[in-house]
Design a protein around this motif. Structure first.
Motif, short mmCIF file in Angstrom:
data_model
loop_
_atom_site.label_atom_id
_atom_site.label_comp_id
_atom_site.label_asym_id
_atom_site.label_seq_id
_atom_site.Cartn_x
_atom_site.Cartn_y
_atom_site.Cartn_z
N GLY A 267 0.66 -1.11 -0.02
CA GLY A 267 -0.05 0.02 0.00
C GLY A 267 1.01 1.22 0.10
O GLY A 267 0.18 2.33 0.33
N GLY A 268 2.12 1.08 -0.38
CA GLY A 268 2.94 2.47 -0.52
C GLY A 268 2.74 3.29 -1.37
O GLY A 268 2.94 4.51 -1.34
N GLY A 269 2.17 2.75 -2.42
CA GLY A 269 1.68 3.59 -3.77
C GLY A 269 2.84 4.44 -4.27
O GLY A 269 3.69 3.84 -5.02
N GLY A 270 2.71 5.52 -4.27
CA GLY A 270 3.99 6.37 -4.98
C GLY A 270 5.34 6.34 -4.38
O GLY A 270 6.29 5.95 -5.14
N ALA A 271 5.56 6.04 -3.12
CA ALA A 271 6.73 5.88 -2.62
C ALA A 271 7.12 4.61 -3.04
O ALA A 271 8.53 4.30 -3.30
N GLY A 272 6.23 3.38 -3.09
CA GLY A 272 6.67 2.20 -3.53
C GLY A 272 7.29 2.28 -5.15
O GLY A 272 8.38 1.70 -5.33
N ALA A 273 6.55 3.03 -5.84
CA ALA A 273 7.08 3.13 -7.23
C ALA A 273 8.30 3.80 -7.34
O ALA A 273 9.12 3.34 -8.22
N ALA A 274 8.31 4.87 -6.63
CA ALA A 274 9.91 5.51 -6.61
C ALA A 274 10.96 4.88 -6.30
O ALA A 274 11.96 4.73 -6.82
N LEU A 275 10.71 3.91 -5.20
CA LEU A 275 11.67 2.96 -4.65
C LEU A 275 11.84 1.94 -5.72
O LEU A 275 13.16 1.44 -5.76
N THR A 276 10.95 1.40 -6.49
CA THR A 276 11.31 0.46 -7.50
C THR A 276 11.93 1.13 -8.44
O THR A 276 12.94 0.59 -9.09
N VAL A 277 11.78 2.23 -8.85
CA VAL A 277 12.76 2.81 -10.08
C VAL A 277 14.07 3.16 -9.60
O VAL A 277 15.10 2.90 -10.38
N LEU A 278 14.04 3.73 -8.35
CA LEU A 278 15.64 4.02 -7.75
C LEU A 278 16.20 2.46 -7.51
O LEU A 278 17.49 2.35 -8.20
N GLY A 279 15.77 1.71 -7.30
CA GLY A 279 16.24 0.25 -6.97
C GLY A 279 16.69 -0.46 -8.26
O GLY A 279 17.81 -0.98 -8.37
N GLY A 280 15.96 -0.02 -9.37
CA GLY A 280 16.19 -0.63 -10.55
C GLY A 280 17.31 -0.14 -11.40
O GLY A 280 18.14 -0.54 -11.99
N LEU A 281 17.31 1.31 -11.26
CA LEU A 281 18.49 2.01 -11.69
C LEU A 281 19.72 1.53 -11.20
O LEU A 281 20.86 1.35 -11.86
N GLY A 282 19.80 1.55 -9.80
CA GLY A 282 20.95 1.11 -8.89
C GLY A 282 21.37 -0.43 -9.30
O GLY A 282 22.56 -0.68 -9.69
N ALA A 283 20.42 -1.28 -9.68
CA ALA A 283 20.55 -2.62 -9.96
C ALA A 283 21.29 -2.63 -11.46
O ALA A 283 22.32 -3.35 -11.78
N VAL A 284 20.62 -1.72 -12.40
CA VAL A 284 21.29 -1.64 -13.77
C VAL A 284 22.84 -1.27 -13.61
O VAL A 284 23.65 -1.94 -14.43
N VAL A 285 23.01 -0.38 -12.97
CA VAL A 285 24.20 0.10 -12.83
C VAL A 285 25.40 -0.91 -12.41
O VAL A 285 26.48 -1.01 -12.88
N VAL A 286 25.00 -1.47 -11.12
CA VAL A 286 25.66 -2.73 -10.75
C VAL A 286 25.97 -3.79 -11.76
O VAL A 286 27.08 -4.13 -11.73
#
Length: 432
Positions: A267-286
């Motif tokens: 139920g995080g909504g926007g916070a969960g979506a932002a965390l998903t995007v940031l986590g995905g970008l960091g994972a792609v860099v690694v």
């Protein structure tokens, strides 16, 4: 090791003509040993000694003081420092003598094959890949064409028999939600199978072309049968290496986006979506950082006959300290290959659309229509021609980059020169 290149990692075997434990050539028999005392002023000299009584002090190179003897020419003055002095001929680069007054630079390195045996520039790596394709065009294009045709035939059949049905279902305005989800799942599975088939073709082409490029560096001829016999024992390990690298990359991406997905589900909504995007970008860099560090594992596995884990550690060692350089060259090669493939594939796509009617336009605007067999066959021909050119470029750049890193770090050029039969290469360098 006189007839084959020393692809094995350093330290595996001693060099030819030298026993283990010896670090230099034997002392000549007529050379006085260190235990014999040198002639010194004030000590009685042996019969026939012609030494002057006026000797310079130790650790100096100045001429003896005093007037020269009658009939003896005075010694020449010492050379003055400057840019015009020539180094001794006996100590020149690679045994070629002096450099021509200090301005000529070192002599050109030996070039038995498609590259000079010295550290390579970016242009020389790209030129070496293209030169391999030109000099061994029958073998290179034969391998690339065979792999591309077999791969594309399977891809066209899968697209024609399976993907067209899913496209019709997705574009149907009366489709139910369950049917739409099932069609989308089938589409994802089909594209996964297509990617797997393309990956298999790429791995086989890379394995064979790695052998061809290694022979091209030495200037030796190679046939398709010889390349296959040399590469066949390592093909299974190469598949394992590629799948392991893909598993690592997907695992890192999954770990990166998992926290955001969990927050969104909770139920995080926007916070969960932002965390998903940031986590995905960091994972792609690694993942990108790791994939570049492991990018030379494939040639290390094929040429050094290493295992999967050992080839990955060899790649990490070779890339260490040169990550940005390796990344830039790999990126440049990928961009060039993509441009070449697009230049070839786009005209075939328009030609296929012209012959197949409104199948593509109807598919794009959502009004229905499926990819006809005419479109699939004509566009498949363009893909085959593009792959036939891009396979050798991609594989050649990776192999030559691996060779360049080993020349820079392990002096592989000496082993390659010996294997190519270059006489006296690197044996008279200064200090030898």
């Amino acid at each position: 090791m006189n007839d084959t290149p020393g692809w094995a990692s350093p330290g595996s075997a001693p060099s030819d003509g030298q026993e283990p434990g010896k670090s230099g050539p034997d002392r000549p028999a007529d050379r006085p040993g260190s235990e014999q005392p040198a002639d010194r002023p004030g000590q009685p000299q042996g019969h026939g000694s012609k030494w002057s009584k006026e000797q310079p002090p130790p650790a100096q190179w100045s001429a003896p003081t005093g007037a020269p003897a009658p009939g003896q020419a005075p010694p020449p003055p010492p050379p003055s420092p400057g840019w015009g002095n020539r180094p001794p001929a006996a100590g020149g680069y690679g045994g070629h003598g002096s450099w021509g007054g200090g301005w000529g630079g070192p002599p050109p390195a030996a070039k038995p094959g498609v590259i000079p045996l010295r550290p390579l520039g970016v242009g020389e790596i790209l030129d070496g890949a293209v030169s391999t394709m030109r000099a061994y065009w029958r073998t290179v294009l034969g391998i690339a064409l065979t792999v591309a045709v077999l791969t594309e035939v399977v891809v066209v059949l899968l697209q024609g028999f399976f993907l067209n049905d899913t496209f019709d279902t997705i574009n149907d305005p009366n489709v139910t939600f369950d049917e739409l989800m099932r069609a989308m799942g089938d589409t994802m599975i089909s594209y996964g199978v297509l990617s797997l088939i393309s990956l298999i073709g790429t791995v086989i082409a890379t394995a064979l072309l790695t052998t061809v490029t290694s022979r091209a560096v030495l200037g030796r001829p190679v046939t398709t049968g010889e390349a296959w016999r040399d590469a066949r024992p390592q093909v299974g390990k190469l598949f394992g290496l590629i799948f392991l690298l893909l598993l690592i990359a997907f695992g890192i991406v999954a770990v990166g986006v998992l926290p955001g997905i969990l927050v969104t589900v909770a139920g995080g909504g926007g916070a969960g979506a932002a965390l998903t995007v940031l986590g995905g970008l960091g994972a792609v860099v690694v993942s990108l950082w790791l994939m570049i560090r492991f990018s030379l594992a494939s040639p290390a596995l094929m040429l050094e006959k290493q295992g999967i884990v050992k080839s990955m550690s060899r790649s990490v060692k070779l890339v260490r300290g040169s990550w940005w350089r390796v990344f830039g060259i790999q990126l440049l090669a990928m961009v060039i290959a993509s441009i070449v493939a697009s230049i070839i594939a786009i005209p075939f796509a328009f030609l296929a659309d012209a012959f197949s009617g409104d199948s593509v336009s109807g598919l794009l605007d959502g009004t229905g229509g499926s990819l006809s067999w005419t479109f699939l066959i004509i566009s498949g021909i363009g893909s085959v021609i593009g792959s036939m050119i891009t396979f050798p470029i991609s594989a050649g750049v990776t192999v030559l980059l691996y060779i360049d890193q080993r020349i820079r770090r392990e002096a592989l050029d000496l082993e390659l020169a010996r294997a190519a039969g270059v006489q006296g290469y690197g044996t008279d360098t200064p200090g030898s």
